[in-house]
Design a protein around this motif. Structure first.
Motif, PDB file in Angstrom:
ATOM      1  N   ALA A   1      22.916  18.186  57.717  1.00 27.28           N
ATOM      2  CA  ALA A   1      23.286  17.330  58.828  1.00 27.28           C
ATOM      3  C   ALA A   1      23.335  15.918  58.431  1.00 27.28           C
ATOM      4  CB  ALA A   1      22.210  17.300  60.119  1.00 27.28           C
ATOM      5  N   MET A   2      24.216  15.055  59.007  1.00 31.43           N
ATOM      6  CA  MET A   2      24.648  13.967  58.623  1.00 31.43           C
ATOM      7  C   MET A   2      24.552  12.962  59.730  1.00 31.43           C
ATOM      8  SD  MET A   2      27.702  11.552  57.057  1.00 31.43           S
ATOM      9  CE  MET A   2      27.906  12.738  55.210  1.00 31.43           C
ATOM     10  N   ALA A   3      23.580  11.911  59.992  1.00 27.21           N
ATOM     11  CA  ALA A   3      23.139  11.127  61.099  1.00 27.21           C
ATOM     12  C   ALA A   3      22.428   9.869  60.697  1.00 27.21           C
ATOM     13  CB  ALA A   3      22.390  12.166  62.003  1.00 27.21           C
ATOM     14  N   SER A   4      22.607   9.044  61.474  1.00 26.22           N
ATOM     15  CA  SER A   4      21.680   7.595  61.713  1.00 26.22           C
ATOM     16  C   SER A   4      21.166   7.605  63.086  1.00 26.22           C
ATOM     17  CB  SER A   4      22.650   6.468  61.024  1.00 26.22           C
ATOM     18  OG  SER A   4      22.776   6.351  59.750  1.00 26.22           O
ATOM     19  N   VAL A   5      21.521   8.356  63.884  1.00 28.37           N
ATOM     20  CA  VAL A   5      20.931   8.091  65.394  1.00 28.37           C
ATOM     21  C   VAL A   5      20.420   9.559  65.576  1.00 28.37           C
ATOM     22  CG1 VAL A   5      22.442   6.470  66.012  1.00 28.37           C
ATOM     23  CG2 VAL A   5      23.326   8.721  66.289  1.00 28.37           C
ATOM     24  N   ASN A   6      19.682   9.701  66.712  1.00 30.18           N
ATOM     25  CA  ASN A   6      19.015  10.853  67.136  1.00 30.18           C
ATOM     26  C   ASN A   6      18.647  11.615  65.984  1.00 30.18           C
ATOM     27  OD1 ASN A   6      19.808  10.587  69.952  1.00 30.18           O
ATOM     28  ND2 ASN A   6      21.976  11.021  69.400  1.00 30.18           N
ATOM     29  N   ILE A   7      17.772  11.006  65.118  1.00 23.88           N
ATOM     30  CA  ILE A   7      17.259  11.720  63.788  1.00 23.88           C
ATOM     31  C   ILE A   7      16.150  12.736  64.224  1.00 23.88           C
ATOM     32  CG2 ILE A   7      16.035  11.225  61.690  1.00 23.88           C
ATOM     33  CD1 ILE A   7      18.951  10.143  61.592  1.00 23.88           C
TER      34      ILE A   7
ATOM     35  N   LEU B   1      19.192  16.768  54.883  1.00 15.64           N
ATOM     36  CA  LEU B   1      19.397  15.566  55.948  1.00 15.64           C
ATOM     37  C   LEU B   1      19.951  14.425  55.218  1.00 15.64           C
ATOM     38  CD1 LEU B   1      19.290  14.384  58.842  1.00 15.64           C
ATOM     39  CD2 LEU B   1      16.951  13.811  58.244  1.00 15.64           C
ATOM     40  N   ILE B   2      21.124  14.183  55.563  1.00 17.71           N
ATOM     41  CA  ILE B   2      21.800  12.855  54.941  1.00 17.71           C
ATOM     42  C   ILE B   2      21.662  11.834  55.945  1.00 17.71           C
ATOM     43  CG2 ILE B   2      24.057  12.077  53.937  1.00 17.71           C
ATOM     44  CD1 ILE B   2      25.001  14.952  53.758  1.00 17.71           C
ATOM     45  N   THR B   3      21.021  10.748  55.517  1.00 21.29           N
ATOM     46  CA  THR B   3      20.794   9.741  56.422  1.00 21.29           C
ATOM     47  C   THR B   3      20.371   8.388  55.632  1.00 21.29           C
ATOM     48  OG1 THR B   3      19.594   9.086  58.454  1.00 21.29           O
ATOM     49  CG2 THR B   3      18.238  10.405  56.889  1.00 21.29           C
ATOM     50  N   HIS B   4      20.249   7.473  56.346  1.00 20.48           N
ATOM     51  CA  HIS B   4      19.955   5.992  55.801  1.00 20.48           C
ATOM     52  C   HIS B   4      18.522   5.848  55.304  1.00 20.48           C
ATOM     53  CE1 HIS B   4      19.182   5.476  59.830  1.00 20.48           C
ATOM     54  NE2 HIS B   4      18.503   4.286  59.501  1.00 20.48           N
ATOM     55  N   LYS B   5      17.763   6.448  55.808  1.00 24.07           N
ATOM     56  CA  LYS B   5      16.057   6.235  55.582  1.00 24.07           C
ATOM     57  C   LYS B   5      15.244   7.547  55.774  1.00 24.07           C
ATOM     58  CE  LYS B   5      12.252   3.341  56.872  1.00 24.07           C
ATOM     59  NZ  LYS B   5      11.911   2.260  57.961  1.00 24.07           N
ATOM     60  N   LYS B   6      14.480   7.836  54.775  1.00 21.67           N
ATOM     61  CA  LYS B   6      13.938   9.104  54.971  1.00 21.67           C
ATOM     62  C   LYS B   6      12.810   8.965  56.095  1.00 21.67           C
ATOM     63  CE  LYS B   6      10.963  12.256  52.263  1.00 21.67           C
ATOM     64  NZ  LYS B   6      10.338  12.649  51.090  1.00 21.67           N
TER      65      LYS B   6
ATOM     66  N   ASP C   1      24.611   5.141  53.107  1.00 24.46           N
ATOM     67  CA  ASP C   1      24.368   3.889  53.676  1.00 24.46           C
ATOM     68  C   ASP C   1      24.290   4.201  55.159  1.00 24.46           C
ATOM     69  OD1 ASP C   1      24.380   2.530  51.565  1.00 24.46           O
ATOM     70  OD2 ASP C   1      26.491   2.243  51.377  1.00 24.46           O
ATOM     71  N   ARG C   2      23.641   3.442  56.096  1.00 23.65           N
ATOM     72  CA  ARG C   2      23.441   3.486  57.750  1.00 23.65           C
ATOM     73  C   ARG C   2      24.862   3.840  58.133  1.00 23.65           C
ATOM     74  NH1 ARG C   2      20.238   2.224  61.829  1.00 23.65           N
ATOM     75  NH2 ARG C   2      18.657   1.360  60.571  1.00 23.65           N
ATOM     76  N   LEU C   3      25.043   4.763  58.852  1.00 22.66           N
ATOM     77  CA  LEU C   3      26.248   5.089  59.820  1.00 22.66           C
ATOM     78  C   LEU C   3      26.289   4.263  60.869  1.00 22.66           C
ATOM     79  CD1 LEU C   3      26.082   8.998  59.441  1.00 22.66           C
ATOM     80  CD2 LEU C   3      27.282   7.620  57.962  1.00 22.66           C
TER      81      LEU C   3
ATOM     82  N   ASN D   1      28.780   3.535  63.322  1.00 20.90           N
ATOM     83  CA  ASN D   1      29.329   4.039  64.226  1.00 20.90           C
ATOM     84  C   ASN D   1      29.791   5.328  63.678  1.00 20.90           C
ATOM     85  OD1 ASN D   1      31.678   3.263  62.656  1.00 20.90           O
ATOM     86  ND2 ASN D   1      31.270   1.177  63.359  1.00 20.90           N
ATOM     87  N   ILE D   2      30.723   5.975  64.971  1.00 23.05           N
ATOM     88  CA  ILE D   2      31.222   7.325  64.640  1.00 23.05           C
ATOM     89  C   ILE D   2      32.354   7.113  63.861  1.00 23.05           C
ATOM     90  CG2 ILE D   2      33.056   6.768  66.711  1.00 23.05           C
ATOM     91  CD1 ILE D   2      31.171   9.985  65.743  1.00 23.05           C
ATOM     92  N   ASP D   3      32.889   6.146  63.534  1.00 22.07           N
ATOM     93  CA  ASP D   3      33.874   6.037  62.389  1.00 22.07           C
ATOM     94  C   ASP D   3      33.222   6.053  61.074  1.00 22.07           C
ATOM     95  OD1 ASP D   3      36.103   5.524  64.201  1.00 22.07           O
ATOM     96  OD2 ASP D   3      35.929   3.247  64.201  1.00 22.07           O
ATOM     97  N   ASP D   4      32.200   5.530  60.997  1.00 17.14           N
ATOM     98  CA  ASP D   4      31.563   5.639  59.896  1.00 17.14           C
ATOM     99  C   ASP D   4      31.145   7.236  59.425  1.00 17.14           C
ATOM    100  OD1 ASP D   4      31.440   2.878  59.028  1.00 17.14           O
ATOM    101  OD2 ASP D   4      29.344   2.857  59.628  1.00 17.14           O
ATOM    102  N   PHE D   5      30.735   7.847  60.498  1.00 16.81           N
ATOM    103  CA  PHE D   5      30.616   9.290  60.409  1.00 16.81           C
ATOM    104  C   PHE D   5      31.792  10.162  59.913  1.00 16.81           C
ATOM    105  CE2 PHE D   5      30.754  13.351  62.633  1.00 16.81           C
ATOM    106  CZ  PHE D   5      29.665  14.185  61.953  1.00 16.81           C
TER     107      PHE D   5
END
Length: 251
Positions: free
Chosen positions: A14-20, A41-46, A60-62, A64-68
């Motif tokens: 999973a790749m996310a920076s929201v709803n972790i 889990l691919i995200t900006h902070k463990k 790097d932090r996602l 917005n949806i464009d980054d994702f």
């Protein structure tokens, strides 16, 4: 107790920076009944307290949806060390592990079937030759060679015209925009006749009466599946109320 199905050549990802928290719960839920070769889990902070069964991989932090969408096309493959990746989201994950089919791995991409485009629409869900693409959806399985291909081949990031406007969605880019390039390399996207057993998103006629292995979003019969996003919101509200109540009491 039923033994877990072993999928050593598949990474749950999973790749996310929201709803972790909801995403982690979706991953753990997807691991019921299946022993994946890896889970990441691919995200900006463990996240604090991340399950030992899930590997953290930094991006790097996602913002917005464009980054994702961009990272799912050009970066996802660098986090995967197995032949395939099974992608889940907070709102789309495995719900019936017992319905796994080995034929899901016969293809380089499989996801929930798409509906037919509206009558008279000549651009939505179509490849470069105008052929309708019936299978896509982000929450699905991709081969390592497909994930690596756009970056290795230097394919530019371009939008797809659908429903009367330009979209930059990774599943449409892969399954429609560059489908001809993938097929030229011998890669295959699963047909609707197989994909309808993998996952459901839209309640199209072809999926009626079928219980899927996975799902995406809570439309129609998908409403029966867990909603970890709502659950996480409720948990946060309860914690905040409890904290406020404690502060009030101490005063």
């Amino acid at each position: 107790m039923q033994e877990k199905r072993e999928l050593p050549n598949v990474t749950l990802v999973a790749m996310a920076s929201v709803n972790i928290r909801a995403t982690i719960k979706a991953m753990l839920y997807s691991m019921r009944g299946i022993e994946f070769g890896d889970a990441v889990l691919i995200t900006h902070k463990k996240p604090l307290g991340l399950s030992k069964s899930i590997r953290y991989s930094h991006t790097d932090r996602l913002c917005n949806i464009d980054d994702f969408n961009y990272k799912m096309v050009y970066e996802l493959g660098s986090h995967i060390h197995t032949d395939f990746a099974l992608i889940v989201h907070a709102d789309g994950f495995v719900v019936h592990p017992e319905l796994w089919r080995d034929e899901f791995l016969d293809y380089d991409y499989i996801g929930a079937p798409w509906p037919l485009p509206p009558e008279g629409d000549t651009t939505t869900y179509r490849d470069k030759d105008g052929n309708i693409c019936r299978v896509g959806n982000s929450a699905g399985i991709r081969s390592k060679r497909l994930m690596d291909f756009p970056k290795k081949a230097g394919i530019p990031w371009e939008g797809e015209y659908a429903y009367g406007q330009m979209w930059y969605y990774e599943d449409g880019f892969i399954c429609c925009k560059i489908r001809h390039l993938l097929e030229a390399e011998g890669m295959r996207i699963a047909p609707l006749e197989v994909a309808k057993y993998y996952s459901h998103e839209k309640m199209i006629p072809e999926v009626q009466g079928i219980t899927p292995f996975a799902f995406h979003k809570w439309e129609g019969t998908n409403a029966q599946y867990p909603n970890f996003i709502k659950a996480s919101i409720k948990e946060r509200i309860k914690r905040r109320l409890k904290k406020e109540g404690t502060v009030s009491y101490e005063k």
